[in-house]
Design an enzyme around this catalytic site. Structure first.
Site, mmCIF file in Angstrom:
data_model
loop_
_atom_site.group_PDB
_atom_site.id
_atom_site.type_symbol
_atom_site.label_atom_id
_atom_site.label_comp_id
_atom_site.label_asym_id
_atom_site.label_seq_id
_atom_site.Cartn_x
_atom_site.Cartn_y
_atom_site.Cartn_z
ATOM 1 N N ARG A 42 0.820 -1.215 0.000
ATOM 2 C CA ARG A 42 0.000 0.000 0.000
ATOM 3 C C ARG A 42 0.853 1.264 0.000
ATOM 4 O O ARG A 42 0.445 2.283 -0.555
ATOM 5 C CB ARG A 42 -0.928 -0.007 1.211
ATOM 6 C CG ARG A 42 -2.100 -0.952 0.994
ATOM 7 C CD ARG A 42 -3.047 -0.951 2.152
ATOM 8 N NE ARG A 42 -4.302 -1.590 1.757
ATOM 9 C CZ ARG A 42 -5.251 -1.936 2.602
ATOM 10 N NH1 ARG A 42 -5.104 -1.710 3.900
ATOM 11 N NH2 ARG A 42 -6.357 -2.502 2.167
ATOM 12 N N LYS A 202 -17.701 -15.451 4.329
ATOM 13 C CA LYS A 202 -19.092 -15.192 4.703
ATOM 14 C C LYS A 202 -19.982 -14.808 3.537
ATOM 15 O O LYS A 202 -19.648 -13.936 2.752
ATOM 16 C CB LYS A 202 -19.157 -14.070 5.749
ATOM 17 C CG LYS A 202 -18.783 -14.533 7.135
ATOM 18 C CD LYS A 202 -19.337 -13.588 8.190
ATOM 19 C CE LYS A 202 -20.734 -13.982 8.587
ATOM 20 N NZ LYS A 202 -21.416 -13.062 9.446
ATOM 21 N N GLY A 355 -8.637 -8.461 0.445
ATOM 22 C CA GLY A 355 -7.347 -8.574 1.116
ATOM 23 C C GLY A 355 -6.748 -9.966 1.002
ATOM 24 O O GLY A 355 -5.567 -10.136 0.673
ATOM 25 N N GLY A 378 -13.104 -3.298 1.253
ATOM 26 C CA GLY A 378 -14.485 -2.861 1.467
ATOM 27 C C GLY A 378 -14.940 -1.845 0.431
ATOM 28 O O GLY A 378 -16.066 -1.913 -0.072
HETATM 29 P P1 ADP Z 1 -11.135 -11.564 0.866
HETATM 30 O O1 ADP Z 1 -10.292 -10.951 1.961
HETATM 31 O O2 ADP Z 1 -10.327 -11.876 -0.357
HETATM 32 O O3 ADP Z 1 -12.362 -10.753 0.568
HETATM 33 P P2 ADP Z 1 -12.493 -13.295 2.749
HETATM 34 O O4 ADP Z 1 -11.974 -12.455 3.857
HETATM 35 O O5 ADP Z 1 -13.951 -13.264 2.475
HETATM 36 O O6 ADP Z 1 -11.657 -12.997 1.397
HETATM 37 O O7 ADP Z 1 -12.160 -14.835 3.046
HETATM 38 C C1 ADP Z 1 -10.840 -15.292 3.211
HETATM 39 C C2 ADP Z 1 -10.765 -16.433 4.149
HETATM 40 O O8 ADP Z 1 -11.655 -17.476 3.814
HETATM 41 C C3 ADP Z 1 -9.368 -17.065 4.143
HETATM 42 O O9 ADP Z 1 -8.743 -16.825 5.371
HETATM 43 C C4 ADP Z 1 -9.626 -18.535 3.903
HETATM 44 O O10 ADP Z 1 -8.832 -19.387 4.713
HETATM 45 C C5 ADP Z 1 -11.075 -18.691 4.267
HETATM 46 N N1 ADP Z 1 -11.691 -19.863 3.638
HETATM 47 C C6 ADP Z 1 -11.750 -20.142 2.326
HETATM 48 N N2 ADP Z 1 -12.349 -21.333 2.120
HETATM 49 C C7 ADP Z 1 -12.661 -21.828 3.334
HETATM 50 C C8 ADP Z 1 -13.304 -23.024 3.795
HETATM 51 N N3 ADP Z 1 -13.719 -23.951 2.933
HETATM 52 N N4 ADP Z 1 -13.461 -23.171 5.127
HETATM 53 C C9 ADP Z 1 -13.035 -22.226 5.985
HETATM 54 N N5 ADP Z 1 -12.441 -21.082 5.620
HETATM 55 C C10 ADP Z 1 -12.252 -20.882 4.316
HETATM 56 MG MG MG Z 2 -10.526 -10.958 4.144
#
Ligand code: ADP
Ligand code: MG
Length: 398
Positions: A42, A202, A355, A378
């Site tokens: 960043r 989520k 992230g 976000g």
């Molecule tokens: P981003 O930051 O790219 O938006 P998220 O924060 O929504 O992504 O999700 C990332 C997390 O989701 C990671 O830490 C990853 O380990 C977790 N994750 C992915 N698949 C699974 C799964 N099947 N069960 C539990 N956690 C998971």
């Molecule tokens: Mg994340």
């Protein structure tokens, strides 16, 4: 590369006289480890704005938040970030001990053209998140121009993102401009087919995004922990996989909506499951998506990797948010790696946001193989959902 429209005044068009002072809101919300910057992505992303201002002989005052302190908290000082910037610029960078006040005024008055004063963490001031006009006025006071280059904070109505624009000419920095143009292009004028890959943890946090992409995208690929809410909604066994009760109903609504939409919603067809959330746990590949009792799904399986990669490589535009599995643990990284490789190999425009998705790309050494890697989690999601970003709206019109 296709670019969306951008209706705000930019730093490139702004008049900056030598010796003038620019207040720049940057995104130095970086991870720290033992008092040092653990990932300087960043900070390097802010360099084009900083260089543009220095080339014109401006004196620079930079501000940013870091973490979520509730007041003055030395653990969230911007000093490690300014130390990192000092190394990148080769000197001429000073750290103020406060956000506003006599030390800042003294520091600004001593700045030579091209030198940089970094203010302390804006969230040390309680007025920051309240968008307090008095704080904004004092921050703006020594400056002739405000530059917002903090795309990652553009969805917040804070004193340092929105408040200061009442007191200064306010323009967009190059990073903010590029983020908005590229992400807008994904939803406004994508080269077809538009293939969207969503994963991560989520559903509820991303439900509006899923909903919107059902209207806009040609193909929606769903993996990560997110897919288990959909499997549960379909009545499949999910074992101990991560499913939030509140996510199942939204997932059901999405499945219903998908039936009548022009977007093809594609769920995994096979999985990698394990007995626990642990790299050393017993692990196996299952050829369908019914998770056995006592097991949890932690990655997509090999057939899914192939199906998803095939869609991605054929895309005109790709947007990816959210890992396909627990990529932080090697036994469950193959799904995310396959998607990252397919995105890197795709001929179409490729945009990655989030992230953890960015961390995954970086881990696999593919971060520079995509068209655009968004620095704002976000803010990127809100823009794609079609929400106005207050930090962008508040800037002067072009
Ligand atoms: P981003 O930051 O790219 O938006 P998220 O924060 O929504 O992504 O999700 C990332 C997390 O989701 C990671 O830490 C990853 O380990 C977790 N994750 C992915 N698949 C699974 C799964 N099947 N069960 C539990 N956690 C998971
Ligand atoms: Mg994340």
């Amino acid at each position: 590369m296709i670019e969306g429209v951008f209706s705000k005044r930019t730093l490139r068009d702004a008049k900056v006289e030598p010796g003038q002072t620019a207040l720049a809101r940057v995104d130095f919300n970086v991870p720290l480890e033992r008092g040092h910057v653990a990932d300087d992505t960043r900070i390097r992303a802010a360099l084009p704005a900083i260089e543009l201002l220095r080339e014109r002989g401006a004196r620079l005052v930079l501000c940013s938040h870091l973490g979520r302190p509730k007041g003055r908290d030395p653990d969230t000082s911007l000093a490690p970030a300014s130390e990192c910037l000092r190394e990148l610029l080769g000197g001429g960078v000073y750290q103020a001990p406060e956000v506003i006040g006599p030390e800042v005024r003294r520091g600004v008055s001593r700045l030579e053209p091209e030198e940089v004063l970094v203010l302390e963490n804006t969230r040390w001031e309680p007025g920051e998140t309240r968008n307090d006009p008095e704080l904004a006025r004092e921050m703006a006071e020594p400056a002739d121009l405000f530059v917002n280059d903090a795309f990652g904070a553009a969805h917040r109505t804070h004193a340092s993102t929105v408040g200061v624009t009442r007191y200064l000419p306010a323009v967009a920095g190059p990073l903010l401009e590029r983020e908005v143009r590229t992400l807008s292009a994904v939803i406004e004028s994508p080269e077809r087919p538009l293939v969207v890959i969503l994963g991560g943890a989520k559903v509820s946090g991303k439900i509006e995004l899923i909903d919107r992409f059902l209207d806009l995208a040609d193909v929606l690929l769903i993996g990560g922990a997110m897919c288990f809410s959909f499997f549960r909604a379909q009545g499949l066994a999910t074992g101990n996989s991560l499913v939030e009760a509140e996510d199942v109903e939204p997932a059901r609504r999405v499945l219903l909506k998908a039936e009548g939409s022009n977007c093809r919603l594609v769920l995994p067809v096979d999985l990698v499951v394990a007995e626990s959330f642990d790299a050393a746990a017993p692990r196996r590949e299952i050829d369908d998506t019914a998770v056995p009792e006592g097991w949890m799904g932690l990655d997509v399986g090999p057939r899914t990797r192939e199906v998803f990669a095939g869609e991605i490589v054929a895309a005109g535009t790709v947007f990816w948010n959210g890992p396909m599995g627990v990529f932080e643990l090697e036994p469950f990284a193959a799904g995310t790696r396959a998607i990252a490789e397919a995105v890197a190999a795709a001929d179409g425009m490729t945009v990655v946001g989030g992230g953890d998705s960015a961390a995954a790309l970086t881990k696999f050494g593919l971060a520079d193989r995509v068209t655009h890697l968004s620095t704002g989690g976000g803010a990127a999601l809100e823009l794609l959902e079609g929400k106005p970003l207050p930090g962008v709206e508040a800037l002067d019109d072009a």
